[in-house]
Design an enzyme around this catalytic site. Sequence first.
Site, short mmCIF file in Angstrom:
data_model
loop_
_atom_site.label_atom_id
_atom_site.label_comp_id
_atom_site.label_asym_id
_atom_site.label_seq_id
_atom_site.Cartn_x
_atom_site.Cartn_y
_atom_site.Cartn_z
CB ALA A 56 49.44 20.12 62.99
CB ILE A 82 48.69 19.03 56.59
CG1 ILE A 82 49.65 19.85 56.46
CG2 ILE A 82 47.46 19.80 56.73
CD1 ILE A 82 49.97 20.99 57.47
CE LYS A 83 43.98 13.58 63.06
NZ LYS A 83 44.09 13.74 64.49
CB VAL A 84 42.66 17.67 55.53
CG1 VAL A 84 43.53 18.34 55.19
CG2 VAL A 84 43.00 16.26 54.83
#
EC number: 2.2.1.2
Length: 216
Positions: A56, A82-84
Amino acid sequence: MKFFADTAEIDAIQELAATGLLDGVTTNPSLIAKSGRDFKEVTREICAIVDGPVSAEVVALDHETMMKEAEILRKIADNVCIKVPLTIDGLKTCKKLTGDGTMVNVTLCFSATQALLAAKAGATFVSPFVGRHDDNGFDGMQLIADIRLIYDNYDFGTEILVASVRHGIHVLEAAKIGADVMTAPPAVIKGLFKHVLTEKGIEGFLADWAKTGQSI
């Protein structure tokens, strides 16, 4: 190789998960927007369908706000990853999150040196975009090969998650190189099951069996 579905379509995820071959899901703001639903609701539903990581993505560009968004996202479910973006602030956020035990997928990787930095930041996954790389006149699979070599040289634990997968050849070549994960749209994944000779073989077997008049 792990197979992730690159989609926010619940029905498609359920169909692939039912095969027992789906290892995770990747989403992004564009995919969530297409669903027309609340992002938390969609992410929570996906996380309940698959046991593996569900990426996400944060939408902020500065470290402080990324951390605030990541805190919201990781509370949705235990398997949220967590997608960064692969930026200075993105890697700073990655370093902090992985240090706290949170899975992080560093996305929009277009060079092997970027992937090196992602690994040094402790990324769980790095997502090189092979299709988009090819679109811009570069060799997407050479990028994967370069990252694989570098990661093996230094025994990095970061997994290579091949993204922007357009067709089965991308999957094949990534597997030959030794990529850890590939994520693709459901249509591409479903296409991997099919071959014209398999279909012809089934037709032949059924025709021969019908002639016997038997049943199992």
